[in-house]
Motif scaffolding. Sequence first.
Motif, short mmCIF file in Angstrom:
data_model
loop_
_atom_site.label_atom_id
_atom_site.label_comp_id
_atom_site.label_asym_id
_atom_site.label_seq_id
_atom_site.Cartn_x
_atom_site.Cartn_y
_atom_site.Cartn_z
N THR A 64 5.31 -6.33 6.26
CA THR A 64 5.93 -5.01 6.47
C THR A 64 5.30 -4.01 5.52
N LEU A 65 4.73 -2.96 6.07
CA LEU A 65 4.12 -1.88 5.30
C LEU A 65 5.08 -0.71 5.34
N SER A 66 5.43 -0.18 4.17
CA SER A 66 6.35 0.96 4.13
C SER A 66 5.88 1.97 3.09
N MET A 67 6.30 3.21 3.27
CA MET A 67 5.98 4.28 2.35
C MET A 67 7.28 4.77 1.72
N GLU A 68 7.25 4.95 0.41
CA GLU A 68 8.45 5.41 -0.28
C GLU A 68 8.19 6.79 -0.85
N ASN A 103 5.76 -5.56 1.90
CA ASN A 103 6.87 -6.46 1.61
C ASN A 103 7.51 -6.14 0.27
N GLY A 104 7.63 -4.84 -0.04
CA GLY A 104 8.30 -4.40 -1.26
C GLY A 104 7.42 -4.37 -2.49
N THR A 105 6.13 -4.74 -2.38
CA THR A 105 5.22 -4.75 -3.52
C THR A 105 4.27 -3.56 -3.43
N LEU A 106 4.18 -2.77 -4.49
CA LEU A 106 3.31 -1.60 -4.53
C LEU A 106 1.86 -2.03 -4.42
N ILE A 107 1.13 -1.45 -3.45
CA ILE A 107 -0.29 -1.77 -3.31
C ILE A 107 -1.18 -0.52 -3.36
N ALA A 108 -0.57 0.68 -3.19
CA ALA A 108 -1.39 1.90 -3.17
C ALA A 108 -0.50 3.13 -3.30
N HIS A 109 -1.17 4.28 -3.47
CA HIS A 109 -0.51 5.58 -3.43
C HIS A 109 -1.22 6.40 -2.36
N GLY A 110 -0.52 7.35 -1.75
CA GLY A 110 -1.14 8.15 -0.71
C GLY A 110 -0.42 9.44 -0.46
N GLU A 111 -0.98 10.22 0.47
CA GLU A 111 -0.39 11.51 0.83
C GLU A 111 -0.14 11.54 2.34
N ILE A 127 -4.57 -0.21 -5.34
CA ILE A 127 -4.58 -1.20 -6.41
C ILE A 127 -5.58 -2.29 -6.04
N SER A 128 -6.35 -2.77 -6.99
CA SER A 128 -7.40 -3.76 -6.71
C SER A 128 -6.80 -5.03 -6.12
N PRO A 129 -7.57 -5.74 -5.29
CA PRO A 129 -7.06 -6.99 -4.70
C PRO A 129 -6.60 -7.99 -5.75
N ALA A 130 -7.30 -8.08 -6.87
CA ALA A 130 -6.90 -9.02 -7.92
C ALA A 130 -5.53 -8.65 -8.47
N ILE A 133 -2.76 -9.52 -5.90
CA ILE A 133 -2.46 -10.95 -5.86
C ILE A 133 -1.62 -11.33 -7.07
N LYS A 134 -1.91 -10.76 -8.24
CA LYS A 134 -1.12 -11.04 -9.43
C LYS A 134 0.33 -10.61 -9.23
N LYS A 135 0.54 -9.45 -8.59
CA LYS A 135 1.91 -8.95 -8.35
C LYS A 135 2.68 -9.83 -7.38
N LEU A 136 1.97 -10.48 -6.46
CA LEU A 136 2.64 -11.35 -5.49
C LEU A 136 3.10 -12.65 -6.13
N GLY A 137 2.42 -13.09 -7.16
CA GLY A 137 2.72 -14.39 -7.78
C GLY A 137 3.83 -14.36 -8.75
#
Length: 137
Positions: A64-68, A103-111, A127-130, A133-137
């Motif tokens: 699930t991709l969402s924008m806050e 899925n509730g984890t921040l991966i980027a910022h946008g407009e 946010i970099s892929p590495a 992945i750290k945030k998911l774990g």
Amino acid sequence: MAGSDKPVDDQALADEWAAALAEQETSDAEPGVRAAPLERLRDDAAPMSGDGPNLDVILDIPVTLSMEVGSTNISIRNLLQLNQGSVIELDRLAGEPLDVLVNGTLIAHGEVVVVNEKFGIRLTDVISPAERIKKLG
């Protein structure tokens, strides 16, 4: 159990629940979620790359991709008083980038942008892929 002809053994049922709760308390993961070791993500038919396991086996899993736009905390009293036309002040300034969450984890910022009369989002900082992945774990 309901619909079963066997009598319910209350002690056995209590023991099952106790074992399940004990297992849950010792787990670092969310309740009911068991972490799979990364080795299990490897496709045995394909050789491992130097970077780690082959992640092709999970690439088609939907997320699930969402924008806050922002958030705030309000009391239930104020929540119940909301009606059409109410304005809620958020914790973000006008013009600040939105958070892009997977899925509730921040991966980027946008407009926000408009594409063919539909809203979209242009990613301004990913946010970099590495780090993801750290945030998911």
